[in-house]
Enzyme design. Structure first.
Site, PDB file in Angstrom:
ATOM      1  N   ALA A 180       0.787  -1.244   0.000  1.00 55.59           N
ATOM      2  CA  ALA A 180       0.000   0.000   0.000  1.00 55.59           C
ATOM      3  C   ALA A 180       0.816   1.290   0.000  1.00 55.59           C
ATOM      4  O   ALA A 180       0.232   2.376   0.057  1.00 55.59           O
ATOM      5  CB  ALA A 180      -0.998   0.032   1.163  1.00 55.59           C
ATOM      6  N   ASP A 181       2.137   1.218  -0.070  1.00 50.52           N
ATOM      7  CA  ASP A 181       2.930   2.452  -0.201  1.00 50.52           C
ATOM      8  C   ASP A 181       4.270   2.167  -0.890  1.00 50.52           C
ATOM      9  O   ASP A 181       5.323   2.627  -0.455  1.00 50.52           O
ATOM     10  CB  ASP A 181       3.169   3.097   1.166  1.00 50.52           C
ATOM     11  CG  ASP A 181       3.612   4.562   1.044  1.00 50.52           C
ATOM     12  OD1 ASP A 181       3.390   5.162  -0.021  1.00 50.52           O
ATOM     13  OD2 ASP A 181       4.185   5.093   2.005  1.00 50.52           O
ATOM     14  N   LEU A 182       4.199   1.417  -1.975  1.00 52.79           N
ATOM     15  CA  LEU A 182       5.405   1.120  -2.750  1.00 52.79           C
ATOM     16  C   LEU A 182       5.867   2.376  -3.477  1.00 52.79           C
ATOM     17  O   LEU A 182       5.087   3.028  -4.175  1.00 52.79           O
ATOM     18  CB  LEU A 182       5.103   0.011  -3.759  1.00 52.79           C
ATOM     19  CG  LEU A 182       6.248  -0.433  -4.662  1.00 52.79           C
ATOM     20  CD1 LEU A 182       7.378  -1.031  -3.839  1.00 52.79           C
ATOM     21  CD2 LEU A 182       5.761  -1.447  -5.684  1.00 52.79           C
TER      22      LEU A 182
END
Length: 247
Positions: A82-84
Site C-alpha cells: 500500500a505504499d510502494l
C-alpha cells in the site's frame, strides 16, 4: 536502523521472510521502536540520483517484482504493501534491494478456491503519484493497487523522471514515437527495444481498469522484465584496455 513502533509492521513482518523484503531484527518496547537490518546504500531514489547502471536497475525491478509476488501469494491472507515507492526500496552494500516501510500494509482475505483477492475497504493512504486512483476514489484496496504503484516505479527507474504526472508524460511520448528519448542516459546504453517493451508493461500496470493490470504473481505477464534481466546478467562488464607506455 530503528523506527517508531507500528503494529501493522510487526504483524506483517513477523509473517514474511523473503530475500528482498527488509528483515525485522527485533522490537524494543521501552523505546517503542522496531529494529531492522542496516542497509548502507540508502534508497532507490538515492541510487537513481547517482546514475545507477541500467543492469542494476533491471535487477532491482526484478527483485521487487519477486517481493510483491511473495506478498500477494501469501496464504490464507494476501499482504498489500500500500505504499510502494522509490524511497521505500532500500539498498544494501552491493545495491541488492529490500522492500521496507510496512506501516500502511494490510492483510486481505482470499476468496475460497480462487486466486483473486477480496478488496479491503480502508481510508485512502499512501503517496500521491504512486497511489492507485481507484483506491483513492473508492477506498477499495487490492493487490492491483500495489501493481499500479510498481508501474510508476518502473517508469521512474527507466526514465529517471520523478514527476507526479509521469504516467501521462510516457503515454504522450508513446503517441509521438519518442520513447527512446525518455530513457535515462545516466544509466548507460539501454537495450532500447526491450526497455520500450518494459515501459509499455509499466503503463499496463497503471491502467485505470484494474482487471487490465498484470498480476505480480503471473510470470507470463512479466516476460519483458525477465528478458531484460537475462540480458543484464549476460552483458559482460566493460573492460578498459590497458594504457600502452612508450619508452
Amino acid at each position: 536502523m530503528s523506527i517508531m513502533f507500528g503494529i501493522p509492521q510487526v504483524v506483517v513482518l513477523s509473517r514474511v521472510k523473503h530475500p528482498h523484503i527488509v528483515k525485522l531484527i527485533g522490537v524494543c518496547p521501552e523505546s517503542c521502536g522496531l529494529v531492522y537490518e542496516y542497509l548502507p546504500n540508502g534508497t532507490l531514489m538515492d541510487g537513481l540520483s547517482k546514475g545507477l547502471p541500467w543492469k542494476d536497475r533491471i535487477r532491482i525491478l526484478s527483485e521487487q517484482r519477486s517481493a510483491l509476488a511473495h506478498l500477494h501469494s501469501s496464504r490464507p491472507h494476501a499482504i498489500i504493501h500500500a505504499d510502494l515507492k522509490l524511497t521505500n526500496i532500500l539498498l544494501d552494500a552491493g545495491n541488492v534491494s529490500r522492500l521496507g516501510d510496512f506501516g500502511t500494509a494490510r492483510v486481505v482475505q482470499m476468496k475460497p478456491l480462487e486466486e483473486d483477492t477480496i478488496c479491503r475497504r480502508t481510508n485512502p493512504m499512501g503517496t500521491m503519484g504512486y497511489m492507485d486512483p481507484v483506491f483513492f476514489t473508492t477506498g477499495e484496496l487490492t493487490a492491483e493497487s500495489d501493481v499500479y504503484a510498481f508501474g510508476v516505479v518502473i517508469l521512474q527507474v527507466l526514465t529517471g523522471l520523478l514527476d507526479l504526472n509521469i504516467v501521462e508524460q510516457v503515454q504522450e511520448a508513446m503517441k509521438m514515437d519518442a520513447v527512446h528519448g525518455l530513457l535515462d542516459a545516466s544509466a548507460g546504453t539501454w537495450p532500447e527495444v526491450q526497455a520500450e517493451r518494459l515501459m509499455r508493461l509499466a503503463l499496463r500496470c497503471c491502467n485505470l481498469e484494474r482487471n487490465r493490470r498484470p498480476a505480480a504473481t503471473s510470470d507470463a505477464d512479466w516476460r519483458s522484465l525477465d528478458i531484460l534481466r537475462t540480458m543484464a546478467t549476460a552483458c559482460p562488464p566493460r573492460i578498459t584496455p590497458p594504457t600502452l607506455l612508450r619508452d
